[in-house]
Write a protein that holds these residues in place. Sequence first.
Motif, PDB file in Angstrom:
ATOM      1  N   LYS A   1     -58.015  -6.417 -43.411  1.00 43.45           N
ATOM      2  CA  LYS A   1     -57.712  -7.001 -44.447  1.00 43.45           C
ATOM      3  C   LYS A   1     -57.533  -8.107 -45.311  1.00 43.45           C
ATOM      4  CE  LYS A   1     -52.368  -6.895 -45.211  1.00 43.45           C
ATOM      5  NZ  LYS A   1     -51.104  -6.500 -45.471  1.00 43.45           N
ATOM      6  N   LEU A   2     -58.375  -9.120 -44.059  1.00 44.12           N
ATOM      7  CA  LEU A   2     -58.393 -10.402 -44.910  1.00 44.12           C
ATOM      8  C   LEU A   2     -59.798 -10.628 -45.848  1.00 44.12           C
ATOM      9  CD1 LEU A   2     -58.207 -13.526 -45.078  1.00 44.12           C
ATOM     10  CD2 LEU A   2     -59.928 -13.702 -43.110  1.00 44.12           C
ATOM     11  N   ALA A   3     -60.645  -9.128 -45.166  1.00 48.67           N
ATOM     12  CA  ALA A   3     -61.560  -8.509 -46.366  1.00 48.67           C
ATOM     13  C   ALA A   3     -61.145  -8.471 -47.865  1.00 48.67           C
ATOM     14  CB  ALA A   3     -62.700  -8.338 -45.693  1.00 48.67           C
ATOM     15  N   THR A   4     -59.757  -8.195 -47.319  1.00 50.91           N
ATOM     16  CA  THR A   4     -59.617  -6.474 -49.162  1.00 50.91           C
ATOM     17  C   THR A   4     -59.359  -8.043 -49.747  1.00 50.91           C
ATOM     18  OG1 THR A   4     -59.632  -4.956 -47.418  1.00 50.91           O
ATOM     19  CG2 THR A   4     -58.140  -5.435 -49.766  1.00 50.91           C
ATOM     20  N   LEU A   5     -58.395  -8.701 -48.895  1.00 52.08           N
ATOM     21  CA  LEU A   5     -57.763  -9.807 -49.692  1.00 52.08           C
ATOM     22  C   LEU A   5     -58.991 -10.892 -50.465  1.00 52.08           C
ATOM     23  CD1 LEU A   5     -54.837 -11.345 -47.563  1.00 52.08           C
ATOM     24  CD2 LEU A   5     -54.784 -10.044 -49.742  1.00 52.08           C
ATOM     25  N   GLU A   6     -60.042 -11.328 -49.792  1.00 48.61           N
ATOM     26  CA  GLU A   6     -60.959 -12.032 -50.271  1.00 48.61           C
ATOM     27  C   GLU A   6     -61.706 -11.330 -50.735  1.00 48.61           C
ATOM     28  OE1 GLU A   6     -65.437 -13.971 -48.359  1.00 48.61           O
ATOM     29  OE2 GLU A   6     -63.753 -13.531 -47.308  1.00 48.61           O
ATOM     30  N   LEU A   7     -62.096 -10.015 -51.217  1.00 52.87           N
ATOM     31  CA  LEU A   7     -62.844  -9.619 -52.678  1.00 52.87           C
ATOM     32  C   LEU A   7     -62.045  -9.263 -53.604  1.00 52.87           C
ATOM     33  CD1 LEU A   7     -64.741  -7.162 -53.188  1.00 52.87           C
ATOM     34  CD2 LEU A   7     -63.713  -5.592 -52.197  1.00 52.87           C
ATOM     35  N   ASP A   8     -60.810  -8.912 -53.456  1.00 50.42           N
ATOM     36  CA  ASP A   8     -59.443  -9.106 -54.718  1.00 50.42           C
ATOM     37  C   ASP A   8     -59.949 -10.328 -55.052  1.00 50.42           C
ATOM     38  OD1 ASP A   8     -59.147  -6.262 -54.252  1.00 50.42           O
ATOM     39  OD2 ASP A   8     -57.252  -6.711 -53.019  1.00 50.42           O
ATOM     40  N   GLY A   9     -59.685 -11.540 -55.127  1.00 48.86           N
ATOM     41  CA  GLY A   9     -59.669 -12.312 -55.129  1.00 48.86           C
ATOM     42  C   GLY A   9     -61.033 -12.932 -55.692  1.00 48.86           C
ATOM     43  N   ASN A  10     -61.850 -12.789 -55.439  1.00 48.80           N
ATOM     44  CA  ASN A  10     -63.289 -12.834 -56.169  1.00 48.80           C
ATOM     45  C   ASN A  10     -63.520 -12.200 -57.688  1.00 48.80           C
ATOM     46  OD1 ASN A  10     -64.284 -14.658 -53.759  1.00 48.80           O
ATOM     47  ND2 ASN A  10     -65.570 -12.839 -53.089  1.00 48.80           N
ATOM     48  N   LEU A  11     -62.490 -10.605 -57.249  1.00 56.30           N
ATOM     49  CA  LEU A  11     -62.538  -9.750 -58.372  1.00 56.30           C
ATOM     50  C   LEU A  11     -61.562 -10.933 -59.321  1.00 56.30           C
ATOM     51  CD1 LEU A  11     -62.053  -6.529 -57.267  1.00 56.30           C
ATOM     52  CD2 LEU A  11     -64.080  -7.278 -58.480  1.00 56.30           C
ATOM     53  N   VAL A  12     -60.810 -11.354 -59.197  1.00 57.54           N
ATOM     54  CA  VAL A  12     -59.521 -11.798 -60.257  1.00 57.54           C
ATOM     55  C   VAL A  12     -60.765 -12.739 -60.760  1.00 57.54           C
ATOM     56  CG1 VAL A  12     -57.990 -13.454 -60.298  1.00 57.54           C
ATOM     57  CG2 VAL A  12     -57.796 -11.144 -58.826  1.00 57.54           C
ATOM     58  N   VAL A  13     -60.658 -13.880 -59.860  1.00 59.57           N
ATOM     59  CA  VAL A  13     -61.809 -15.132 -60.744  1.00 59.57           C
ATOM     60  C   VAL A  13     -62.309 -14.317 -61.158  1.00 59.57           C
ATOM     61  CG1 VAL A  13     -63.592 -16.743 -60.083  1.00 59.57           C
ATOM     62  CG2 VAL A  13     -62.219 -16.271 -58.409  1.00 59.57           C
ATOM     63  N   ARG A  14     -63.731 -13.042 -61.547  1.00 60.42           N
ATOM     64  CA  ARG A  14     -64.502 -12.657 -62.029  1.00 60.42           C
ATOM     65  C   ARG A  14     -63.737 -12.273 -63.498  1.00 60.42           C
ATOM     66  NH1 ARG A  14     -67.426  -7.982 -59.666  1.00 60.42           N
ATOM     67  NH2 ARG A  14     -66.291  -7.161 -60.775  1.00 60.42           N
ATOM     68  N   ASP A  15     -63.486 -11.625 -62.839  1.00 65.45           N
ATOM     69  CA  ASP A  15     -62.297 -10.786 -64.391  1.00 65.45           C
ATOM     70  C   ASP A  15     -61.922 -12.024 -65.124  1.00 65.45           C
ATOM     71  OD1 ASP A  15     -62.847  -9.075 -63.722  1.00 65.45           O
ATOM     72  OD2 ASP A  15     -60.997  -8.254 -62.790  1.00 65.45           O
ATOM     73  N   VAL A  16     -61.133 -13.743 -64.843  1.00 61.88           N
ATOM     74  CA  VAL A  16     -60.387 -14.614 -65.444  1.00 61.88           C
ATOM     75  C   VAL A  16     -61.512 -15.196 -65.821  1.00 61.88           C
ATOM     76  CG1 VAL A  16     -59.561 -16.786 -65.098  1.00 61.88           C
ATOM     77  CG2 VAL A  16     -58.940 -14.799 -64.209  1.00 61.88           C
ATOM     78  N   ALA A  17     -63.358 -15.532 -65.448  1.00 61.26           N
ATOM     79  CA  ALA A  17     -64.560 -15.831 -66.244  1.00 61.26           C
ATOM     80  C   ALA A  17     -64.657 -15.051 -67.139  1.00 61.26           C
ATOM     81  CB  ALA A  17     -65.138 -15.865 -65.310  1.00 61.26           C
ATOM     82  N   ARG A  18     -64.829 -13.723 -67.166  1.00 59.92           N
ATOM     83  CA  ARG A  18     -64.953 -12.544 -68.146  1.00 59.92           C
ATOM     84  C   ARG A  18     -64.554 -12.731 -69.797  1.00 59.92           C
ATOM     85  NH1 ARG A  18     -66.823  -6.138 -68.506  1.00 59.92           N
ATOM     86  NH2 ARG A  18     -67.061  -6.315 -70.952  1.00 59.92           N
ATOM     87  N   LEU A  19     -62.627 -13.149 -69.106  1.00 58.72           N
ATOM     88  CA  LEU A  19     -61.960 -12.941 -70.494  1.00 58.72           C
ATOM     89  C   LEU A  19     -62.499 -14.645 -71.137  1.00 58.72           C
ATOM     90  CD1 LEU A  19     -58.612 -11.710 -68.642  1.00 58.72           C
ATOM     91  CD2 LEU A  19     -60.227 -10.986 -70.849  1.00 58.72           C
ATOM     92  N   GLU A  20     -62.398 -15.636 -70.704  1.00 59.29           N
ATOM     93  CA  GLU A  20     -62.662 -16.653 -71.201  1.00 59.29           C
ATOM     94  C   GLU A  20     -64.229 -16.319 -71.909  1.00 59.29           C
ATOM     95  OE1 GLU A  20     -63.298 -19.559 -67.739  1.00 59.29           O
ATOM     96  OE2 GLU A  20     -61.226 -20.033 -67.672  1.00 59.29           O
ATOM     97  N   ARG A  21     -65.121 -15.800 -71.405  1.00 63.94           N
ATOM     98  CA  ARG A  21     -66.394 -14.986 -72.098  1.00 63.94           C
ATOM     99  C   ARG A  21     -65.637 -14.497 -73.540  1.00 63.94           C
ATOM    100  NH1 ARG A  21     -68.392 -14.731 -67.701  1.00 63.94           N
ATOM    101  NH2 ARG A  21     -68.420 -12.624 -67.417  1.00 63.94           N
ATOM    102  N   VAL A  22     -64.683 -13.523 -73.147  1.00 59.87           N
ATOM    103  CA  VAL A  22     -64.877 -12.699 -74.398  1.00 59.87           C
ATOM    104  C   VAL A  22     -64.216 -13.815 -75.601  1.00 59.87           C
ATOM    105  CG1 VAL A  22     -62.995 -10.897 -74.464  1.00 59.87           C
ATOM    106  CG2 VAL A  22     -64.428 -10.616 -72.990  1.00 59.87           C
ATOM    107  N   ASP A  23     -63.255 -14.559 -75.012  1.00 59.70           N
ATOM    108  CA  ASP A  23     -62.145 -15.227 -76.086  1.00 59.70           C
ATOM    109  C   ASP A  23     -63.520 -16.088 -76.521  1.00 59.70           C
ATOM    110  OD1 ASP A  23     -60.251 -14.297 -75.525  1.00 59.70           O
ATOM    111  OD2 ASP A  23     -59.610 -15.938 -74.120  1.00 59.70           O
ATOM    112  N   ARG A  24     -64.348 -16.647 -75.828  1.00 57.17           N
ATOM    113  CA  ARG A  24     -65.271 -17.958 -76.908  1.00 57.17           C
ATOM    114  C   ARG A  24     -66.224 -16.923 -77.553  1.00 57.17           C
ATOM    115  NH1 ARG A  24     -66.540 -21.329 -79.844  1.00 57.17           N
ATOM    116  NH2 ARG A  24     -68.974 -21.575 -80.054  1.00 57.17           N
ATOM    117  N   ALA A  25     -66.369 -15.927 -77.055  1.00 55.12           N
ATOM    118  CA  ALA A  25     -67.120 -14.348 -77.981  1.00 55.12           C
ATOM    119  C   ALA A  25     -66.161 -14.718 -79.247  1.00 55.12           C
ATOM    120  CB  ALA A  25     -67.303 -13.487 -77.583  1.00 55.12           C
ATOM    121  N   LEU A  26     -65.089 -14.152 -79.304  1.00 52.72           N
ATOM    122  CA  LEU A  26     -64.333 -14.145 -80.559  1.00 52.72           C
ATOM    123  C   LEU A  26     -64.332 -15.242 -81.310  1.00 52.72           C
ATOM    124  CD1 LEU A  26     -61.304 -12.098 -78.702  1.00 52.72           C
ATOM    125  CD2 LEU A  26     -63.317 -11.408 -79.852  1.00 52.72           C
ATOM    126  N   LYS A  27     -63.368 -16.683 -81.143  1.00 56.04           N
ATOM    127  CA  LYS A  27     -63.909 -17.511 -81.151  1.00 56.04           C
ATOM    128  C   LYS A  27     -65.211 -17.710 -82.352  1.00 56.04           C
ATOM    129  CE  LYS A  27     -62.085 -21.582 -82.519  1.00 56.04           C
ATOM    130  NZ  LYS A  27     -61.130 -21.636 -83.490  1.00 56.04           N
TER     131      LYS A  27
END
Length: 68
Positions: A1-27
Amino acid sequence: KLATLELDGNLVVRDVARLERVDRALKKIEEGTYGASDESGQLIPQARLEAVPESIYTLAEEEARERT
């Protein structure tokens, strides 16, 4: 269960970083600088932009940033 939570956390961090890059590209589109690297101003190859439209660095610059 801990491994799943860690994986989910990593995916969220990666998604947030990608959204920041998308926002920058739009700018950059608004500024008229889309396709030029934020770091060097060099043109980002069309093939890279087609593969990763939110690219704001050349592949070499992105790889160097990931190493540090």
